[in-house]
Write a protein that holds these residues in place. Sequence first.
Motif, short mmCIF file in Angstrom:
data_model
loop_
_atom_site.label_atom_id
_atom_site.label_comp_id
_atom_site.label_asym_id
_atom_site.label_seq_id
_atom_site.Cartn_x
_atom_site.Cartn_y
_atom_site.Cartn_z
N PHE A 1 -28.59 -34.98 -117.37
CA PHE A 1 -29.29 -34.58 -118.58
C PHE A 1 -29.53 -33.08 -118.48
CE2 PHE A 1 -29.94 -39.05 -118.14
CZ PHE A 1 -29.97 -39.55 -119.44
N PHE A 2 -28.88 -32.33 -119.35
CA PHE A 2 -28.74 -30.88 -119.22
C PHE A 2 -29.55 -30.18 -120.30
CE2 PHE A 2 -25.72 -27.09 -119.61
CZ PHE A 2 -26.25 -26.46 -118.51
N GLY A 3 -30.31 -29.15 -119.90
CA GLY A 3 -31.12 -28.39 -120.86
C GLY A 3 -30.98 -26.90 -120.65
N TYR A 4 -31.43 -26.14 -121.64
CA TYR A 4 -31.32 -24.69 -121.52
C TYR A 4 -32.60 -24.04 -121.03
CZ TYR A 4 -33.73 -24.39 -126.09
OH TYR A 4 -34.63 -24.48 -127.11
N ALA A 5 -33.72 -24.80 -120.95
CA ALA A 5 -34.98 -24.24 -120.46
C ALA A 5 -35.92 -25.39 -120.10
CB ALA A 5 -35.62 -23.33 -121.49
N GLU A 6 -36.97 -25.04 -119.38
CA GLU A 6 -37.99 -26.03 -119.07
C GLU A 6 -38.69 -26.50 -120.34
OE1 GLU A 6 -38.69 -27.35 -116.25
OE2 GLU A 6 -37.51 -26.11 -114.89
N GLY A 7 -38.96 -27.82 -120.41
CA GLY A 7 -39.73 -28.35 -121.52
C GLY A 7 -38.92 -28.85 -122.69
N VAL A 8 -37.58 -28.85 -122.61
CA VAL A 8 -36.78 -29.33 -123.74
C VAL A 8 -36.77 -30.85 -123.82
CG1 VAL A 8 -35.32 -27.28 -123.77
CG2 VAL A 8 -34.66 -29.26 -122.38
N ASP B 1 -28.95 -50.78 -109.01
CA ASP B 1 -27.76 -50.42 -109.79
C ASP B 1 -27.84 -48.98 -110.27
OD1 ASP B 1 -26.85 -53.02 -109.50
OD2 ASP B 1 -27.87 -53.70 -111.32
N LEU B 2 -29.05 -48.53 -110.60
CA LEU B 2 -29.26 -47.19 -111.15
C LEU B 2 -30.54 -46.60 -110.59
CD1 LEU B 2 -28.66 -44.89 -113.21
CD2 LEU B 2 -29.90 -46.26 -114.90
N ILE B 3 -30.48 -45.34 -110.18
CA ILE B 3 -31.65 -44.66 -109.65
C ILE B 3 -31.83 -43.34 -110.39
CG2 ILE B 3 -30.44 -43.44 -107.78
CD1 ILE B 3 -32.92 -44.08 -106.03
N LEU B 4 -33.07 -42.96 -110.65
CA LEU B 4 -33.40 -41.73 -111.37
C LEU B 4 -33.89 -40.68 -110.38
CD1 LEU B 4 -35.37 -43.23 -114.41
CD2 LEU B 4 -32.91 -43.12 -114.04
N LEU B 5 -33.33 -39.49 -110.47
CA LEU B 5 -33.72 -38.39 -109.59
C LEU B 5 -33.90 -37.13 -110.43
CD1 LEU B 5 -31.73 -38.53 -106.24
CD2 LEU B 5 -34.18 -38.54 -106.56
N ASP B 6 -35.10 -36.69 -110.58
CA ASP B 6 -35.38 -35.48 -111.36
C ASP B 6 -35.05 -34.24 -110.54
OD1 ASP B 6 -36.10 -34.38 -113.71
OD2 ASP B 6 -38.20 -34.99 -113.65
N THR C 1 -29.86 -37.83 -113.47
CA THR C 1 -30.57 -36.68 -112.95
C THR C 1 -30.68 -35.61 -114.03
OG1 THR C 1 -30.68 -35.08 -111.12
CG2 THR C 1 -28.51 -35.54 -112.04
N THR C 2 -31.47 -34.58 -113.76
CA THR C 2 -31.72 -33.51 -114.73
C THR C 2 -31.49 -32.14 -114.11
OG1 THR C 2 -34.06 -33.32 -114.17
CG2 THR C 2 -33.47 -34.92 -115.87
N VAL D 1 -29.70 -32.09 -123.74
CA VAL D 1 -31.00 -32.32 -124.36
C VAL D 1 -31.40 -31.01 -125.03
CG1 VAL D 1 -33.37 -33.04 -124.00
CG2 VAL D 1 -31.55 -33.97 -122.54
N ASP D 2 -31.44 -31.03 -126.36
CA ASP D 2 -31.56 -29.76 -127.09
C ASP D 2 -32.64 -29.86 -128.16
OD1 ASP D 2 -30.69 -27.13 -127.94
OD2 ASP D 2 -29.83 -28.15 -129.68
N ILE D 3 -33.47 -28.84 -128.24
CA ILE D 3 -34.40 -28.67 -129.34
C ILE D 3 -34.36 -27.21 -129.77
CG2 ILE D 3 -35.93 -30.53 -128.58
CD1 ILE D 3 -37.88 -28.42 -127.59
N PRO D 4 -34.68 -26.90 -131.00
CA PRO D 4 -34.66 -25.49 -131.45
C PRO D 4 -35.66 -24.65 -130.65
CG PRO D 4 -34.70 -26.97 -133.34
CD PRO D 4 -34.93 -27.82 -132.13
N PRO D 5 -35.36 -23.39 -130.40
CA PRO D 5 -36.28 -22.52 -129.65
C PRO D 5 -37.67 -22.43 -130.28
CG PRO D 5 -34.12 -21.50 -129.78
CD PRO D 5 -34.07 -22.71 -130.66
N ASP D 6 -37.74 -22.43 -131.63
CA ASP D 6 -39.05 -22.37 -132.28
C ASP D 6 -39.91 -23.58 -131.92
OD1 ASP D 6 -38.48 -19.96 -133.49
OD2 ASP D 6 -37.59 -20.90 -135.27
N ASP D 7 -39.29 -24.75 -131.90
CA ASP D 7 -40.04 -25.96 -131.53
C ASP D 7 -40.50 -25.91 -130.09
OD1 ASP D 7 -39.51 -26.76 -134.08
OD2 ASP D 7 -37.98 -28.25 -133.53
#
Length: 900
Positions: free
Chosen positions: A30-37, A106-111, A142-143, A182-188
Amino acid sequence: MAPHRTGAAVLLEQTPGNTAEKKRGKLKIFFGYAEGVGKTSAMLYAALEEQKEGVDVVAGYIETHHRPETAALADDLEQLPSLELPSKTAAIREFDLDLAIRRRPDLILLDELAHHNASGCRHKKRYQDVEELLRSGINVYTTINVQHIESLHDVVSAITGNSVTERIPDSVFDSADQIELVDIPPDDLIERLSKGKLYPGEQGEMAAGSSIFVKTKLIALREIALRYTADQLNRIAQRYSERANKNTYNTADHILVCLSSAASSKKVIRTAARMAEAFRGSFTALYVETPKTKDLTPKSKAELRENLRLAEQLGAQLATVYGEDVSGQIAEYAKSSRVTKIVIGRSQSSKKRWLTKTSLVEKLTALAPNIDIHIIPDTQPAPYNRFPAYVKPRLSLADTLKTIGILTVCTLIGLWFQFLGFREANIITVYILGVLLNAMVTSGRLYSAITSILSVLVFNFFFTKPYFSLEAHDSGYPVTFLVMLLASIISSTLTMRIKEQARQSAQKAYRTEVLLETSRKLQQAEGAPAIVNETAIQMVKLLDRTVIFYPVEQDNLAEPLIFPKVESAVNLRAYTGVNEWAVADWVYKNNKRAGATTDTFSAASCLYHAVRGGDTVFAVAAIVMDQEEPLEIFEKSLMIAMLGECALALEKELLNERQKEISLQIQQEQLRANLLRGISHDLRTPLTSISGNAGILMGNSMVLSEEQKTGLYTDIYDDSMWLINLVENLLSITRIDNGSLNLDFQAELLEEVIAEALMHVNRNSVEHTIQTMLEDELLMAKMDSRLIVQVLINLVDNAIKYTQAGSKIIVSARREQQRVRVEISDNGPGISEEAKSKLFDMFYTADNQRGDSRRGLGLGLSLCKSIVHAHGGTIEVKNNVPQGTVFSFTLQAEEVNVHE
């Protein structure tokens, strides 16, 4: 609280088998451009959907950042207990890799994929934990953010003004099976930050005041993330397309990056990696080792190792060349390796020097005009040291005495020349010669410089007027002294340079010779133990370090084989303890290197490499690194090449063993097929005869005369005896081939053995004349009588069946030195020359017509050959003069005991 087990020994009972044999897990990022997206939330939502579908989902490590919504989502999943590591202040909580592998969901989550693990964990980086989970067959979510991608580090740092230390190699990101942006507008995002939804309290105020959460910067980061995600999705689609078409992508582009010990090289490496990815080309990192390399400071050497490791992480093939002309070596390597693009760094000089020499880029352009050269400038100016860093001179008593002795001899020769009336130029030549000789016999440049200066002073003291003083009245002497000093310094410098080049050439030749010798010895080695032994000996010779090999036997590591370096005084068993064994076992099961100087089990005393061919690990090689300097670049390359040669030899040996097994199976299958074919054909006639004759007797016993009944009984008996002999031959051959036949050797009289055999021959023997001829009635031989009787029965029956009625058969025996030869001769039609060469082969039958018209299986003579060979004798066939055939075999003779 129970003590934390930091040792690697726990893996011996935790790691479930060889992970290379298991199906690899899937990785979704799960890929983002900044913290908090919203990466963590998106990952948790996806995991909950999988859980609803019946998938066994476990949260390995989730970083909620004290956000209530994220914590609520995580509470709906099974939480894996964290690993608590002791610390001076408070316990550190980390992801428990061993517990996750034992749990095997079967599946494990790693932040936070780029997270650096605390000291005490198996791996230094979390992405290495993820790779081991994938090799164990566990799927991972993962993220990660865009600033944590290694090749994008410089670009993102230039935008944000911050440099993050937690980064992952691009290869980890590229290997992902799925990428979800994982994308949200910068204003949001800025609005969420201002409302305190990202960070609580003071932490949120600090984040709002940072230079990252600025709209222009967020837009730039978002653009990079979108573009990088699109490129990655294209790569994933292309990868699956190539797998479906079974076609690999081929390209002519070859990117070469030039390495150095400068910190700015990291930017150059990342740029070259992005270029290689964009052009879909091969990627090579080249380091030119010069005479100055050995004088690098520990900090520079560590920086060089970091640059090499970064290049390797980004997918580069490492290469090293030796030479003083850096540009020439780069150009030569680029031409021979068909490089299309060279990427090189250039620092901004803070000052312009009065005398500037031709730059490296200009030299490369002149030497390789057909290769594109990409220059990556460094915004940080290179420090200009007016005074070089002080290096403590290396003095020795031996070199000091050599210097004094050479100056003394030169002075004595000069005084002799002066006595003979030679001119001063001849004396100057003597001192220059002394400087050259001093540069050859001493180490370091210090003594050469001292000798150059002292030669001028001594010459002035002894050979210029006024004598025995340092004054010079002649106006031309200062020029003479200057020329003499310059000539001495230049000549000594050139001599030292040639000496250093000779040393490097000798070292390189030695290492190359070791590699060639290794290849030659591995080709001559027979068997896996010999291959491992030769490889280990050559590694000790190359590295001058203790080497330990763990061979693989029956899918497990065998006892370690220790090969100490010469005059080693260390306790070798200290490097094969439980913890070290566990690291070797992990390397075998994961097909990855580990141990000292790596990011996995870095506290180990040895560096462990898998001797592998593809996904198969044949052995694990350990190089003792305790209290030793890290391996040099060229040494490491040669060692890896040597292990590759070892793996090829072991793989070849394994293939040969498998080929032998396959050949044996083919032979056994052919034997079985021939046997079944022969039985199905040849048993049908006697069985049909027996059943037919028995049916006649049962249905017409009252009608048949006694003579007819006797004839039917005789036929049934003959057919039954034929079947009995056939089965006996089959069983005997089986026992001999399997090695389960126990021979009972005894001294036996040939007369008794032959008589016993003739009592059991074919009933049709009455139609032939059978004679026995022995040169000595007390002739004895060493044998297993029951088997030799069977040999005689088969040979006599063979003569009866393949000769006409009334023929003469003679069984004879005679002494031939220490052997006894037994012959069975007949005057039948004889055997063709072609048939003689195949007569003793299993299932071979000659074309001769048998008296009973029943074709045999061709087992009798083959059985005779096996029995005679088991007795250490020989069996052969030849023509009988004037007509017929003679079968003969030999046995070991025995003397008659006259005292009995």
